[in-house]
Design an enzyme around this catalytic site. Structure first.
Site, PDB file in Angstrom:
ATOM      1  CG  ASN A   1      -8.041  -4.223   0.814  1.00 28.88           C
ATOM      2  OD1 ASN A   1      -7.339  -3.246   1.096  1.00 28.88           O
ATOM      3  ND2 ASN A   1      -7.581  -5.456   0.802  1.00 28.88           N
TER       4      ASN A   1
ATOM      5  CG  HIS B   1      -2.786  -1.462  14.669  1.00 20.56           C
ATOM      6  ND1 HIS B   1      -2.888  -2.738  14.152  1.00 20.56           N
ATOM      7  CD2 HIS B   1      -2.410  -1.631  15.951  1.00 20.56           C
ATOM      8  CE1 HIS B   1      -2.582  -3.618  15.088  1.00 20.56           C
ATOM      9  NE2 HIS B   1      -2.302  -2.968  16.192  1.00 20.56           N
TER      10      HIS B   1
ATOM     11  CG  HIS C   1      -1.940  -1.102   1.223  1.00 26.05           C
ATOM     12  ND1 HIS C   1      -3.216  -0.982   0.723  1.00 26.05           N
ATOM     13  CD2 HIS C   1      -1.849  -2.371   1.673  1.00 26.05           C
ATOM     14  CE1 HIS C   1      -3.865  -2.137   0.879  1.00 26.05           C
ATOM     15  NE2 HIS C   1      -3.056  -2.996   1.447  1.00 26.05           N
TER      16      HIS C   1
HETATM   17 FE1  HDD Z   1      -2.538  -4.880   5.445  1.00 25.93          FE
HETATM   18  C1  HDD Z   1      -1.089  -1.833   5.190  1.00 25.93           C
HETATM   19  C2  HDD Z   1      -5.487  -3.581   4.249  1.00 25.93           C
HETATM   20  C3  HDD Z   1      -3.908  -8.033   5.376  1.00 25.93           C
HETATM   21  C4  HDD Z   1       0.221  -6.095   6.915  1.00 25.93           C
HETATM   22  N1  HDD Z   1      -3.164  -3.054   4.821  1.00 25.93           N
HETATM   23  C5  HDD Z   1      -2.414  -1.926   4.794  1.00 25.93           C
HETATM   24  C6  HDD Z   1      -3.200  -0.838   4.300  1.00 25.93           C
HETATM   25  C7  HDD Z   1      -4.448  -1.326   4.042  1.00 25.93           C
HETATM   26  C8  HDD Z   1      -4.419  -2.726   4.377  1.00 25.93           C
HETATM   27  C9  HDD Z   1      -5.633  -0.554   3.499  1.00 25.93           C
HETATM   28  C10 HDD Z   1      -2.711   0.578   4.081  1.00 25.93           C
HETATM   29  C11 HDD Z   1      -3.014   1.466   5.242  1.00 25.93           C
HETATM   30  C12 HDD Z   1      -2.558   2.866   4.930  1.00 25.93           C
HETATM   31  O1  HDD Z   1      -3.180   3.500   4.060  1.00 25.93           O
HETATM   32  O2  HDD Z   1      -1.575   3.282   5.535  1.00 25.93           O
HETATM   33  N2  HDD Z   1      -4.303  -5.661   4.849  1.00 25.93           N
HETATM   34  C13 HDD Z   1      -5.417  -4.942   4.486  1.00 25.93           C
HETATM   35  C14 HDD Z   1      -6.538  -5.839   4.372  1.00 25.93           C
HETATM   36  C15 HDD Z   1      -6.104  -7.095   4.676  1.00 25.93           C
HETATM   37  C16 HDD Z   1      -4.694  -6.973   4.988  1.00 25.93           C
HETATM   38  C17 HDD Z   1      -7.937  -5.397   3.995  1.00 25.93           C
HETATM   39  C18 HDD Z   1      -6.850  -8.381   4.735  1.00 25.93           C
HETATM   40  C19 HDD Z   1      -8.109  -8.484   4.912  1.00 25.93           C
HETATM   41  N3  HDD Z   1      -1.949  -6.721   6.002  1.00 25.93           N
HETATM   42  C20 HDD Z   1      -2.671  -7.893   5.940  1.00 25.93           C
HETATM   43  C21 HDD Z   1      -1.942  -8.965   6.582  1.00 25.93           C
HETATM   44  C22 HDD Z   1      -0.762  -8.411   7.035  1.00 25.93           C
HETATM   45  C23 HDD Z   1      -0.792  -7.012   6.656  1.00 25.93           C
HETATM   46  C24 HDD Z   1      -2.424 -10.385   6.723  1.00 25.93           C
HETATM   47  C25 HDD Z   1       0.374  -9.036   7.773  1.00 25.93           C
HETATM   48  C26 HDD Z   1       0.349 -10.157   8.406  1.00 25.93           C
HETATM   49  N4  HDD Z   1      -0.728  -4.108   5.887  1.00 25.93           N
HETATM   50  C27 HDD Z   1       0.246  -4.785   6.532  1.00 25.93           C
HETATM   51  C28 HDD Z   1       1.438  -3.928   6.876  1.00 25.93           C
HETATM   52  C29 HDD Z   1       0.991  -2.536   6.353  1.00 25.93           C
HETATM   53  C30 HDD Z   1      -0.363  -2.823   5.737  1.00 25.93           C
HETATM   54  C31 HDD Z   1       2.749  -4.438   6.416  1.00 25.93           C
HETATM   55  C32 HDD Z   1       1.960  -1.796   5.423  1.00 25.93           C
HETATM   56  C33 HDD Z   1       2.008  -0.379   5.914  1.00 25.93           C
HETATM   57  C34 HDD Z   1       1.268  -0.385   7.151  1.00 25.93           C
HETATM   58  O3  HDD Z   1       0.798  -1.634   7.420  1.00 25.93           O
HETATM   59  O4  HDD Z   1       1.088   0.568   7.876  1.00 25.93           O
HETATM   60  O5  HDD Z   1       1.644  -3.934   8.235  1.00 25.93           O
END
Ligand code: HDD
Length: 722
Positions: free
Chosen positions: A153, A344, A80
């Protein structure tokens, strides 16, 4: 109790707004200074030994400036990375107290500030907005009881069932590690290799290959919390809940060829669209909806509520609207707000709690962890955009870049020196208490058998689409898989698709010049020991009992609207253009909230047939129909400049190909004869074509507007994939 000093307030309260005002004015009438307040006498030249001599190490002003510059970038988000944000507010309709005690969802007198960040998943920070990808839809509610983040999402399901597989999924979709190709695209071997071995991803793959993955605008997307969460009321009774965002402007997409061309024409298309809509006062709006499932019904369905690759069809559990969100302010500074905002899924407030969805449970660990490397300090909550508006007191202290100056001796609990403060809050005082759920089980690394149906919801999604939408899914799969070099991966995908829908698999196979394998390959034959089979359970056979769900189709969706608000129509004009012709449609469009953009042969002004100056917004050379919703060719004293311009012909041809409404005044026949429209009319020996509105009659504007309200004229396209 002594109060801590808080140097700057939260991002959205009044004090902050005043601060922002000050910041905006900062510099006006002021001297330029160093970071430490020393007025600078010369900001253009470094300190040198003589005009032509070497620079001096003592130049603390230059060193400070360059050092700061050298450290301006922070790591982009691992996923993202590409995103756009906006401020706004949420208002509750006040109809959910029986389900949740969350004040912001119940109190209709409160306007809860929000910050929203939309994003693509796979591309780097500078990648194009129009990549085929899921869009992130993350909302931070600054409630009076603390921050609630709904990190969702625009697609209601996910690729995988367990967070353990997230790094694998992302490694597979990101550019391949040896050559870092391709950027922001899933059309490559490693992504489809992974998917072809992960049958659980099939439902999400259907969505990702549909037009949901190429939205017309961030303002025209649905949003979903995806996981089943819980709502908890005053009596501590809990229900399961799925969250939905329903856009006021309806859910719309572009077509794939258009997406590819927009990426070249305006890679910031979505970001610009969101920014301009808010600047122009066209505030994007969504309603928040919930699907409520009583605890007693947890096992009522033939899918598991804890499985994030499944959705609850709206026909089974309707969506109840519980509030609305309006985005009405652009960020003042992209880095400070959109880049530094930290979401978060674990940021919840009393009245909202988690389910045991194993994907959600993993996320609850991942998001704080990632901020530590991205924002560099456990104090990221002190960055203005992340601050809560609720009073914040605890014994967390120090760390990199601590802003708060905590006073007093006490930073521990229990204490007597500060009379035991800050004190724990009882539940009746708003203290967060987790859902009282009994859990007693063996520790296992296993997937529940109730997660083993990988194809039924994929099939439900596919069969709920209109033929046009099905064609788009088939085309997308053909496009993506034809970019995969390894034939075995293509074949494995065909095997998986055949378990979703045979006709779908056959049509994709045709485009790949392959046959659908008679016996789909068992994914786990690929180097994974039988004991480590993540599924353990045999995939369940297709459950054909599902009835098609209109809510899953963008075109059949009951919330579809024919509004033309904020739509942009390109007017192709040159010197001598009929002022009356321009003004008549322009006025009619503006009356309905749409706008006209004048596209001319050059920047500056052109002259109308009455000799008046008409300002051009774009030129034939600098723009393209892909960034507009429709095209109009006004009448003109002299059509020759348009007729002889290849860019104009391409403009019209693309609009035709992308199923857009095209209006043409009298006198445009010769120009049209040079375009696809002319060819089609000649072929068919007919006078009209769908979505081509001709003439100058009184009804012209109404007809044009009514066609534009359909978004696209899909009849034109129905034969792309036979
Ligand atoms: Fe995630 C960012 C949505 C599964 C780990 N995620 C992130 C963002 C969105 C989502 C919208 C961007 C937020 C922003 O604008 O800063 N992610 C989802 C959705 C998931 C999902 C809808 C499943 C239903 N994500 C998911 C899993 C993991 C992560 C299973 C890890 C085990 N996601 C992350 C992250 C991020 C992230 C690496 C990257 C930047 C952040 O968190 O702040 O931790």
């Amino acid at each position: 109790m002594k109060k801590n000093h808080t140097p700057s307030a939260s991002p959205i309260d009044n004090a902050k707004l005043q601060d922002l005002e000050k910041n905006r004015e900062y510099g006006e009438g002021q001297f330029i200074t160093t970071d430490h307040g020393v007025r600078i006498n010369n900001d253009h030249n470094s300190l040198k030994a003589g005009e032509r001599g070497p620079s001096l190490l003592e130049d603390f002003i230059m060193r400070e400036k360059i050092t700061h510059f050298d450290h301006e970038r922070i790591p982009e988000r691992i996923v993202h990375a590409r995103g756009s944000g906006a401020h706004g507010y949420f208002e509750a309709y006040g109809n959910v107290s029986q389900y949740t005690k969350a004040v912001f969802l119940n109190d209709t007198s409160v306007k809860t500030p929000v910050f929203v960040r939309f994003s693509t998943v796979a591309g780097f920070k500078g990648s194009t907005d129009l990549a085929r990808d899921v869009r992130g839809f993350a909302v931070k509610f600054y409630t009076q009881e603390g921050n609630f983040d709904l990190v969702g999402n625009n697609i209601p399901v996910f690729f995988i069932q367990d967070a353990m597989k997230f790094p694998d999924l992302i490694h597979a979709v990101k550019p391949e590690p040896h050559n870092e190709i391709p950027q922001a695209a899933s059309a490559h071997d490693t992504f489809w290799d992974f998917i072809s071995l992960m049958p659980e991803s099939m439902h999400m793959v259907m969505w990702a290959m549909s037009d949901r993955a190429i939205p017309r605008s961030l303002r025209m997307m649905e949003g979903f919390g995806i996981h089943t969460f819980r709502l908890v009321n005053e009596n501590n009774e809990s229900v399961f809940v799925k969250f939905h965002w329903k856009p006021k402007l309806g859910t719309h997409a572009v077509v794939w060829d258009e997406a590819l061309k927009i990426s070249g024409n305006d890679p910031d298309f979505h970001r610009r669209d969101l920014w301009e809509a808010i600047e122009n006062g066209n505030f994007p709006e969504w309603e928040l909806g919930v699907q409520i499932v009583p605890e007693a019904d947890e096992h009522k369905y033939n899918f598991d509520l804890l499985d994030p690759t499944k959705l609850i069809p709206e026909e089974l559990v309707p969506v109840t609207k519980i509030g609305r969100m309006v985005l009405n302010r652009n960020p003042d500074n992209f880095f400070a707000e959109t880049e530094q905002v930290a979401f978060h899924p674990g940021h919840v407030v009393p009245g909202i709690d988690f389910s045991n969805d194993p994907l959600l449970q993993g996320r609850l660990f991942s998001y704080t962890d990632t901020q530590l490397s991205r924002l560099g300090s456990p104090n990221f909550h002190e960055i203005p955009i992340n601050r809560t508006i609720a009073p914040m007191h605890n014994n967390q202290r120090d760390g990199h870049m601590r802003q708060e100056i905590n006073v007093g001796r006490v930073s521990y609990s229990p204490n007597s020196l500060n009379n035991g403060y800050p004190a724990q809050a009882k539940e009746s005082e708003g203290g967060f208490v987790s859902v009282y759920e009994r859990v007693e089980a063996h520790k296992v690394r296993e997937r529940s058998e109730s997660f083993a149906d990988h194809f039924s919801h994929a099939a439900l999604f596919f069969k709920s689409q209109t033929p046009v939408e099905q064609n788009h899914i088939i085309s997308a799969l053909r496009f993506e898989l034809s970019k995969v070099e390894t034939i075995a991966i293509r074949q494995r995908m065909l095997g998986l698709l055949s378990q979703v829908d045979n006709a779908l698999a056959n049509k994709v196979a045709e485009g790949l010049g392959l046959a659908v394998p008679a016996q789909p390959e068992k994914p786990m034959n690929h180097g994974i020991g039988a004991d480590a089979d993540p599924q353990k359970h045999e995939p369940k056979p297709l459950d054909k009992s599902y009835q098609p769900s209109d809510a899953l189709s963008m075109l059949k969706n009951p919330t579809v609207t024919d509004t033309i608000e904020t739509r942009q129509v390109a007017f192709l004009c040159a010197d001598g253009v009929s002022e009356a012709s321009v003004n008549a449609l322009k006025k009619a469009l503006e009356a309905k909230g749409a706008s006209a953009k004048i596209i001319g042969p050059h920047a500056g002004n052109i002259k109308t047939d009455t000799g008046k100056e008409l300002k051009t917004d774009f030129t034939f050379f600098s723009s393209s129909s892909v960034v507009f919703d429709a095209v109009y060719i006004p009448g003109a004293a002299n059509m020759a400049p348009l007729e002889s311009n290849d860019n104009v012909i391409e403009f019209i041809n693309d609009a035709y190909r992308h199923c857009k409404v095209i209006g043409a005044d009298d006198g445009t026949d010769k120009l049209l004869s040079k375009t696809t429209i002319g060819n089609k009319l000649a072929d068919k020996k007919e006078k009209t074509l769908p979505g081509i509105v001709m003439g100058s009659s009184k009804a012209f504007a109404d007809e044009f507007i009514s066609e534009l309200g359909k978004h696209r004229i899909w009849e034109r396209e129905s034969k792309i994939v036979e």
